[in-house]
Each structure stands twice: as C-alpha cells, then as structure tokens.
Design a protein around this motif. Sequence first.
Motif, PDB file in Angstrom:
ATOM      1  N   GLU A 182      41.849  43.766  32.042  1.00  8.27           N
ATOM      2  CA  GLU A 182      41.459  42.602  31.216  1.00  8.27           C
ATOM      3  C   GLU A 182      39.982  42.629  30.887  1.00  8.27           C
ATOM      4  OE1 GLU A 182      42.612  38.639  32.298  1.00  8.27           O
ATOM      5  OE2 GLU A 182      44.557  39.426  32.952  1.00  8.27           O
ATOM      6  N   ARG A 183      39.195  42.994  31.888  1.00  4.96           N
ATOM      7  CA  ARG A 183      37.749  43.047  31.661  1.00  4.96           C
ATOM      8  C   ARG A 183      37.418  44.024  30.541  1.00  4.96           C
ATOM      9  NH1 ARG A 183      33.490  41.627  34.742  1.00  4.96           N
ATOM     10  NH2 ARG A 183      34.505  39.645  34.581  1.00  4.96           N
ATOM     11  N   MET A 229      26.361  36.527  42.092  1.00  7.16           N
ATOM     12  CA  MET A 229      27.365  37.528  41.718  1.00  7.16           C
ATOM     13  C   MET A 229      27.518  38.562  42.839  1.00  7.16           C
ATOM     14  SD  MET A 229      28.791  36.826  38.977  1.00  7.16           S
ATOM     15  CE  MET A 229      28.698  35.955  37.437  1.00  7.16           C
ATOM     16  N   CYS A 245      38.943  34.112  27.563  1.00 11.59           N
ATOM     17  CA  CYS A 245      38.853  35.313  28.398  1.00 11.59           C
ATOM     18  C   CYS A 245      39.281  34.992  29.822  1.00 11.59           C
ATOM     19  CB  CYS A 245      37.429  35.869  28.371  1.00 11.59           C
ATOM     20  SG  CYS A 245      37.212  37.300  29.446  1.00 11.59           S
ATOM     21  N   ALA A 246      40.450  35.414  30.199  1.00  8.36           N
ATOM     22  CA  ALA A 246      41.009  35.082  31.508  1.00  8.36           C
ATOM     23  C   ALA A 246      40.189  35.698  32.633  1.00  8.36           C
ATOM     24  CB  ALA A 246      42.456  35.546  31.585  1.00  8.36           C
ATOM     25  N   ALA A 247      39.688  36.911  32.406  1.00  7.03           N
ATOM     26  CA  ALA A 247      38.931  37.596  33.457  1.00  7.03           C
ATOM     27  C   ALA A 247      37.677  36.813  33.787  1.00  7.03           C
ATOM     28  CB  ALA A 247      38.568  39.003  33.001  1.00  7.03           C
ATOM     29  N   CYS A 248      36.988  36.381  32.741  1.00 11.11           N
ATOM     30  CA  CYS A 248      35.763  35.626  32.980  1.00 11.11           C
ATOM     31  C   CYS A 248      36.068  34.266  33.593  1.00 11.11           C
ATOM     32  CB  CYS A 248      34.980  35.452  31.690  1.00 11.11           C
ATOM     33  SG  CYS A 248      34.108  36.963  31.231  1.00 11.11           S
ATOM     34  N   LYS A 260      29.305  37.020  45.599  1.00  8.91           N
ATOM     35  CA  LYS A 260      30.728  36.920  45.253  1.00  8.91           C
ATOM     36  C   LYS A 260      31.429  38.239  45.574  1.00  8.91           C
ATOM     37  CE  LYS A 260      32.088  37.073  40.883  1.00  8.91           C
ATOM     38  NZ  LYS A 260      33.250  37.695  40.295  1.00  8.91           N
ATOM     39  N   ARG A 265      38.403  33.673  35.627  1.00  9.85           N
ATOM     40  CA  ARG A 265      38.619  33.878  37.051  1.00  9.85           C
ATOM     41  C   ARG A 265      37.293  34.170  37.767  1.00  9.85           C
ATOM     42  NH1 ARG A 265      42.445  37.431  36.703  1.00  9.85           N
ATOM     43  NH2 ARG A 265      41.031  39.145  37.169  1.00  9.85           N
ATOM     44  N   ASP A 266      36.467  34.939  37.083  1.00  8.29           N
ATOM     45  CA  ASP A 266      35.140  35.202  37.650  1.00  8.29           C
ATOM     46  C   ASP A 266      34.392  33.899  37.916  1.00  8.29           C
ATOM     47  OD1 ASP A 266      35.163  37.835  37.965  1.00  8.29           O
ATOM     48  OD2 ASP A 266      33.791  38.330  36.311  1.00  8.29           O
ATOM     49  N   GLU A 297      34.351  38.778  48.169  1.00  4.00           N
ATOM     50  CA  GLU A 297      35.621  39.375  47.735  1.00  4.00           C
ATOM     51  C   GLU A 297      36.003  40.487  48.698  1.00  4.00           C
ATOM     52  OE1 GLU A 297      35.005  40.625  43.730  1.00  4.00           O
ATOM     53  OE2 GLU A 297      35.508  38.635  42.920  1.00  4.00           O
ATOM     54  N   GLU A 324      42.148  42.850  37.266  1.00  2.00           N
ATOM     55  CA  GLU A 324      40.818  42.646  36.706  1.00  2.00           C
ATOM     56  C   GLU A 324      40.401  43.719  35.712  1.00  2.00           C
ATOM     57  OE1 GLU A 324      36.289  42.031  38.291  1.00  2.00           O
ATOM     58  OE2 GLU A 324      37.591  43.638  38.992  1.00  2.00           O
TER      59      GLU A 324
END
Lengths: 205, 429
Positions: free
Chosen positions: A200-201, A179, B33-36, A182, B38-39, A186, A197
């Motif tokens: 949505e998160r 992570m 969950c789209a965010a996850c 990542k 993508r993660d 990024e 992000e």
Amino acid sequence: MPSPEEVLVRRARVGNSDAFEQLVLAYERRVYNLAFRMMGNAEDASDVAQEAFLRAFSSLSRFRGDCSFSTWIYRIVSNICLDELRKRGRQRVSSLDEPVEGEDGEMSRQVADPAAGPEEVLQRTETRDRIHDGLASLQEAQRVIVVLRDIQGLSYEEISAVLGLSLGTVKSRLNRARMALKKALEAAELLTPPIVESSERGAGR
Amino acid sequence: MKCEQVVELFSAYLDQEATAEEAAVVERHIASCAACARDLADLRRTIELCRSVGEVEMPEGFHEELMRKLNEKSAPRGLLVRLGFDRLRQPYRAAVAVAAVIVVSFGLTTLANWVPSMGSRKAGTDLASRYGARGESPPETVMAGGGEIPSEAQAKMAAPPGMGGGADASDAAQRSSAPQIAMKAPAANVAMPQPVPPIEPDLGIEETLDRKLIKRADLQIEVSKDKMDETGRKVVTVVEMAKGFVQTSSMFTDDGKYRGLSFALRVPEEKFGTILGELEVMGKVLSKHIESEDVTERFIDTQAQLKNKERQEQRLLEIMGKANNVGELMQVENELNRVRSEVDILKGRMKYLQGATSYSTITLTVREPRDDTGTGPLLPGFADEVWRAFMRTFKGMALFLARIAPYAILICVGWMVYARMGRGKQTGS
C-alpha cells in the motif's frame, strides 16, 4: 508583581539556602525523571540530577530570569545528559536487548497500584519496560525531545527554549523522533502489527 | 501530496500544533491513503504509550544527599580559603577577624567624616541662600489678600532688620496689614489695625467697613541649646500676658540630633505685631512668613444671609400662628426646621470667622543651632572632649555602615559570582 517562584529564585540567588531547597523540592522529581529517561538507569539518573542542581546552584547568579526557572533547570539537566551520553559514545548503558540495571526496582515501585491484580501489574510493568527500552534506543537528540514532550509534557515553545532550537526544528525533530519510537515499539510488538504495509505504501507514493 | 510530506506533519497534527491548512492536508490525505491512516493511528498510539509510562519515583535519600552536597558546596568561602585563613588556629582566626574589622571600620570612618563634611558645607550654602541675599536678614513673605502693598511699606519691609531688628520686623509686619485698611477704609487712618469689636449677628453694615483679616505668621528662630527650655517658658508667658493662648506645643528632634520646639499660638489680633516682635528677639530669626487673608466679603455675605434667614424664620413663626389645620401647621413647622438649621450653620460660620479674625495664629518653631561648634558652650574637660569625639566617630561609623550596606551586599554578591566562576573554571579544566 513577581511570582512566588521569582521570589524564591531571587532569595536563592543571594544565598538563601532555604529558598534554594524550595526550588529543589519543586523540581527534583521532574529533573530526576528527565535524567532517568535520558540515562536509562536510576544510578546515572541520580548522579546527573544531582549534578544538575549543583550546577544550577553555583551558577544561579548568572541566571538572569529571562526564562522561567523550570526552563533553565531543564536546560541544565538536558545539557548534562547529552554531554554525558556523548562522552560515553556508542557504549550505551541500556539497550533494547539487555534489561537495564537497577531499573526493575524503580519501575515496579511506581506501578504498585492496589487495584490492579498481580498479572496486570506484571503486564503493565513489562509494557513500561519495553517503552523505556524503546526510548533508550533513540538517538540522544531525539530521545530528549520525546521525553520533554510526551513524558514531561512541555509545550513546543518550552522545548525550543530548553534545547535552544527554533520551533520549526522542534516540530520536525519531534516528528522524526516519534516516528523512530513508533518503529521501536512496533518491533517490540506494542503496536498493531503491520499487515500489508509495503504494497500500500508503494501505491501511495 | 506525497506520503512522506504528509507524514512530516503527523506529529504536530496530533499535538494540535499544526496550522489549519496543515491539518486539512493531513485529514484529506488519510481519508484516501490507508497506509498513512494506519501510520497516524500507530503514531497516536505511540504517543499514548509514551505518556502512559509516567514518572518514576526518585531513589530513596536522593533529596537528602543532594542537600548535603549543596551545603558542602556553599560552605567554603573562596577568599578566606585562598588567603589561608582556614589554616589559622582558632584564637588567631578571631584576632585576625577583629583586626580586619577594625582596620576596615577605621578606613570607613575616615571616609565617613570626609563625606558628611562635604554634605554639611553644601547645606550651609543652602541655608545662606534661603535666608536671603541681604546678609543676615531673613526673607519676609507677605501675602496680603490680593491687595497691592504700597511701595513705601515695601521699602520699610525690605530694610534689613539685622540681628537686633525685632522691632523693625514687627513694625513691618504690622504695616503689611495696614495698607489693607488704608485702601478699603480711608477714614480709618491707623498705623495699627483697629481692634475689632465682637460682632453680633444683627450688626449694621456700616460697622463692617472694618476689614476682616485672618492673620497668620510662621516664624522660625534659633536659640542656643541651653536656652531652649527657658525660651519655651518665655513664649508661653508672652502669649498668656497678651491674653492669647497656646493651641499646641510640641517638641521634636531633627536628624535625631537637634532638639526643637514647635508652637501654634493664638493671640488677639491687635497684639499680633507686638507679640511677633517679642518672639523674634528671643533668638536669631531663621525665617519669617506673614500672611493675611481678607475675609471681609465672606463675612458680609454670611451676615446678610443670616439676616435673611432670620427674617424668614420670623415670618414663618407668624404664619404658624395663623395656621388653620394640622396639615398646614406641619408644613410650616417643617419649613421652620429647615430655616433654623440653616441659621445655625450660618451662625457657626460667623463664629468661626470672628474667632479667626479676632485671634491670629502664629506658628513658632524654635531650633538649636545646626553646628555644634557655633553657639554651644565648650564642654569643659578633656574627658568630655574624648567622649564627644568617640560618640561622633561612632555615630559617623554607624551612619556610614548603614549607607554602604547596599554596596557591601553588592560587593559580596559580586565576590560570590567571581568565586563561583573561578571554581567553575577549576573544575572545568
């Protein structure tokens, strides 16, 4: 029936230097590469890798064969790396911003692929450099686990044997390390840039 | 499930190290969950990128430098360096080394002489117990085809033959077979087994009442070193005089030290006892084993079978004469061939049994005395004495070195470990 490697180890243990050289030949690349990723530059990597083999040679008699030779040598080299990096503390040799000394030569030599055009080579080299920097930005404990897993290709079990961690710790630490990597990649714009992000998160939680 | 909990599983999920349950959780979550999602994709990409960097080449000369360092490291040997051995000049070094070797060897030799002497004393008691509790008399094993030996004969055999008891022993040997005859054929009142006349295939049943015995003896005698060759010649003469023959003869050495002769002798059955007696008086008897196998039954069976088959053959010949056509003729001839081959086999068996019963086998081993100090004549002269002492010591030394070699290796390895550890501590501190 002992494997050829066990035979080599046994011979090396009783002082057969040819046998030890065979072991060196079999592992020096991997050992050097682990050291290179950990230390960040060729010079330190070279020192550390050699030190690892010297230590392995002098403590070969204490190697009881309860793990494979590869696990053992990986353990030695990662311990040396971690010790050395800890000793140096915060003053790290390589960082995200500064290109690492002596590294260019190493990197470009490796990608000399006759099929690829010069631009492509340059781009690839750049990518690799950035990944390398990304790795260098990780904490040592995280870096070693990512390198062992994703560059050296060790299994979770092997990693747990090398680092002396439980499988669960290996899993969670690897996850955290990846992570972090990542995030670094990024930042280096190697991944698709995050779009919406945050909102949505927030909803997901 | 919350995002951060699911994220914990990503790495293992991508490595396919997650359990089926965990994988299901991840898949269910990213579907919603789209965010996850993508993660996860980013993480996958991260891993791919990381893998793509591959290995770098080692710097030039890495291996050579490493090997040079390793050789340097393995070269100096702790003990000698610590003792200041390396500071000595070359000729002194050699002298010290030689002196050390001599001192160590001397010590070891002393040990070596001490250790084997214990061994041989033990062997001596072993021999004594092997040769029976009755002083000098060797044990006699008599296996007589399952028949019981009358107590009288047993008593005779048990009587100690002593040193010059060759005749007694042979007598006993003969008696050992005598009871067999006495039991099965009371009419044949003999002290010595009757010589068995050669048997023809059509021998009558009444003639076969004589027991057919395959006799074997295993005899070990000891003669002094200088009489070895003479004994060998005497054995051959004795056997040939009795119209027997030497089947095999060979020379061997025990422990690379003691010479010995070994014979397989075939002697006419009726001379078995006498010859055994003659062989026994040639030296000191170390062991004796007599065995007789009763093959009378096998003999009679084979004989009967042979008779039957021969009769069958006769009949087939008659039938062949009456054959009407070629088919019948062929059939009879096939049958005849079969019967004839069986006849041959049976004849062979008869022949073997006859040979084995009319010629007994004696396996004779002639040895030198085990101890040099015993019967061997003393070598005259001081020089010989010195030479022998030297050789004995040398042999002992070589043997002992061979014996301690594994320990020496262990000690060396142990020392190396110790030296390494010692050095490790030095560099570590």
